[in-house]
Design a protein around this motif. Structure first.
Motif, PDB file in Angstrom:
ATOM      1  N   TYR A 202       2.020 -15.391  21.384  1.00 10.22           N
ATOM      2  CA  TYR A 202       1.630 -14.095  20.834  1.00 10.22           C
ATOM      3  C   TYR A 202       2.545 -13.748  19.658  1.00 10.22           C
ATOM      4  CZ  TYR A 202      -1.302 -13.342  24.910  1.00 10.22           C
ATOM      5  OH  TYR A 202      -2.275 -13.453  25.863  1.00 10.22           O
ATOM      6  N   TYR A 203       1.941 -13.186  18.629  1.00  8.58           N
ATOM      7  CA  TYR A 203       2.637 -12.843  17.395  1.00  8.58           C
ATOM      8  C   TYR A 203       2.396 -11.377  17.072  1.00  8.58           C
ATOM      9  CZ  TYR A 203       2.591 -17.909  16.795  1.00  8.58           C
ATOM     10  OH  TYR A 203       2.748 -19.248  16.981  1.00  8.58           O
ATOM     11  N   LEU A 204       3.270 -10.828  16.237  1.00 12.99           N
ATOM     12  CA  LEU A 204       3.133  -9.458  15.763  1.00 12.99           C
ATOM     13  C   LEU A 204       3.165  -9.496  14.244  1.00 12.99           C
ATOM     14  CD1 LEU A 204       2.922  -6.514  16.691  1.00 12.99           C
ATOM     15  CD2 LEU A 204       5.405  -6.407  16.679  1.00 12.99           C
ATOM     16  N   ALA A 205       2.102  -8.990  13.627  1.00 17.38           N
ATOM     17  CA  ALA A 205       2.005  -8.951  12.164  1.00 17.38           C
ATOM     18  C   ALA A 205       2.059  -7.494  11.714  1.00 17.38           C
ATOM     19  CB  ALA A 205       0.707  -9.599  11.694  1.00 17.38           C
ATOM     20  N   PHE A 206       2.747  -7.256  10.614  1.00 17.21           N
ATOM     21  CA  PHE A 206       2.846  -5.920  10.037  1.00 17.21           C
ATOM     22  C   PHE A 206       2.182  -5.927   8.672  1.00 17.21           C
ATOM     23  CE2 PHE A 206       6.430  -6.311  12.909  1.00 17.21           C
ATOM     24  CZ  PHE A 206       6.321  -5.147  13.641  1.00 17.21           C
ATOM     25  N   TYR A 207       1.477  -4.836   8.346  1.00 14.27           N
ATOM     26  CA  TYR A 207       0.730  -4.730   7.094  1.00 14.27           C
ATOM     27  C   TYR A 207       1.255  -3.554   6.286  1.00 14.27           C
ATOM     28  CZ  TYR A 207      -2.307  -7.773   9.735  1.00 14.27           C
ATOM     29  OH  TYR A 207      -2.787  -8.817  10.483  1.00 14.27           O
ATOM     30  N   LYS A 208       1.216  -3.726   4.951  1.00 10.52           N
ATOM     31  CA  LYS A 208       1.641  -2.628   4.088  1.00 10.52           C
ATOM     32  C   LYS A 208       0.951  -2.723   2.734  1.00 10.52           C
ATOM     33  CE  LYS A 208       5.840  -4.693   2.212  1.00 10.52           C
ATOM     34  NZ  LYS A 208       7.268  -4.503   2.009  1.00 10.52           N
ATOM     35  N   VAL A 209       0.843  -1.565   2.089  1.00 10.36           N
ATOM     36  CA  VAL A 209       0.345  -1.461   0.723  1.00 10.36           C
ATOM     37  C   VAL A 209       1.475  -0.853  -0.080  1.00 10.36           C
ATOM     38  CG1 VAL A 209      -1.321  -0.362  -0.819  1.00 10.36           C
ATOM     39  CG2 VAL A 209      -2.053  -1.194   1.416  1.00 10.36           C
ATOM     40  N   LEU A 210       1.911  -1.554  -1.125  1.00 14.97           N
ATOM     41  CA  LEU A 210       3.081  -1.188  -1.895  1.00 14.97           C
ATOM     42  C   LEU A 210       4.261  -1.059  -0.937  1.00 14.97           C
ATOM     43  CD1 LEU A 210       1.429   1.311  -4.396  1.00 14.97           C
ATOM     44  CD2 LEU A 210       1.968  -1.096  -4.784  1.00 14.97           C
ATOM     45  N   ASN A 211       4.861   0.111  -0.803  1.00 12.99           N
ATOM     46  CA  ASN A 211       5.991   0.264   0.116  1.00 12.99           C
ATOM     47  C   ASN A 211       5.624   1.082   1.349  1.00 12.99           C
ATOM     48  OD1 ASN A 211       7.749  -1.226  -1.421  1.00 12.99           O
ATOM     49  ND2 ASN A 211       8.394   0.538  -2.638  1.00 12.99           N
TER      50      ASN A 211
ATOM     51  N   PHE B 149      -5.955  -5.192  -0.632  1.00 15.14           N
ATOM     52  CA  PHE B 149      -4.691  -4.798  -1.265  1.00 15.14           C
ATOM     53  C   PHE B 149      -3.511  -4.756  -0.299  1.00 15.14           C
ATOM     54  CE2 PHE B 149      -7.479  -2.639  -4.492  1.00 15.14           C
ATOM     55  CZ  PHE B 149      -7.190  -3.522  -5.517  1.00 15.14           C
ATOM     56  N   GLU B 150      -3.700  -5.086   0.948  1.00 11.89           N
ATOM     57  CA  GLU B 150      -2.582  -5.095   1.885  1.00 11.89           C
ATOM     58  C   GLU B 150      -1.874  -6.444   1.827  1.00 11.89           C
ATOM     59  OE1 GLU B 150      -3.268  -2.233   5.718  1.00 11.89           O
ATOM     60  OE2 GLU B 150      -4.189  -4.201   5.775  1.00 11.89           O
ATOM     61  N   SER B 151      -0.573  -6.388   2.017  1.00 12.36           N
ATOM     62  CA  SER B 151       0.190  -7.616   2.227  1.00 12.36           C
ATOM     63  C   SER B 151       0.668  -7.575   3.674  1.00 12.36           C
ATOM     64  CB  SER B 151       1.371  -7.695   1.265  1.00 12.36           C
ATOM     65  OG  SER B 151       2.242  -6.613   1.461  1.00 12.36           O
TER      66      SER B 151
END
Length: 119
Positions: free
Chosen positions: A35-44, A18-20
């Protein structure tokens, strides 16, 4: 050259159900690895982040050094954005006059190499 699909494959590996996620547009190249940085979230709600490289063979020490450089890069970009906005209308007349003078000196006076480097 790293393909975009490979970057997303690695970012999805750290994603929970369920994470985007989204990947920061800033990229750090350190020791010939991107190197990359990814951020994850569920809803807001932000749920975490991952700092990664799709290139094989990066040691833990390399990750730590690259992460330090990456955070320094992001802090400086933020500072440039903030401070640069304030100073965009600075008066450059003095610099322009000095530049014109140096161009005129270069054109009209024959200088030795050491004198030229000094000026």
């Amino acid at each position: 050259m790293v393909k975009v699909n490979e970057v997303h494959r690695v970012a999805k590996k750290y994603k929970k159900f369920f994470e985007s996620y989204w990947i920061d547009q800033q990229v750090l190249v350190y020791n010939n690895k991107r190197y990359y940085l990814a951020f994850y979230k569920v809803l807001n709600k932000d749920t975490g982040g991952a700092f990664f490289t799709p290139a094989p063979g990066a040691s833990e020490r390399e990750y730590k050094e690259a992460f330090e450089w990456f955070t320094l890069l992001l802090m400086r970009l933020g500072s440039i954005k903030d401070v640069g906005e304030e100073r965009r209308n600075i008066n450059m007349t003095g610099l322009e006059k000095v530049n014109e003078f140096l161009k005129r000196v270069d054109k009209e006076v024959s200088l030795s190499q050491s004198e030229y480097e000094l000026v």
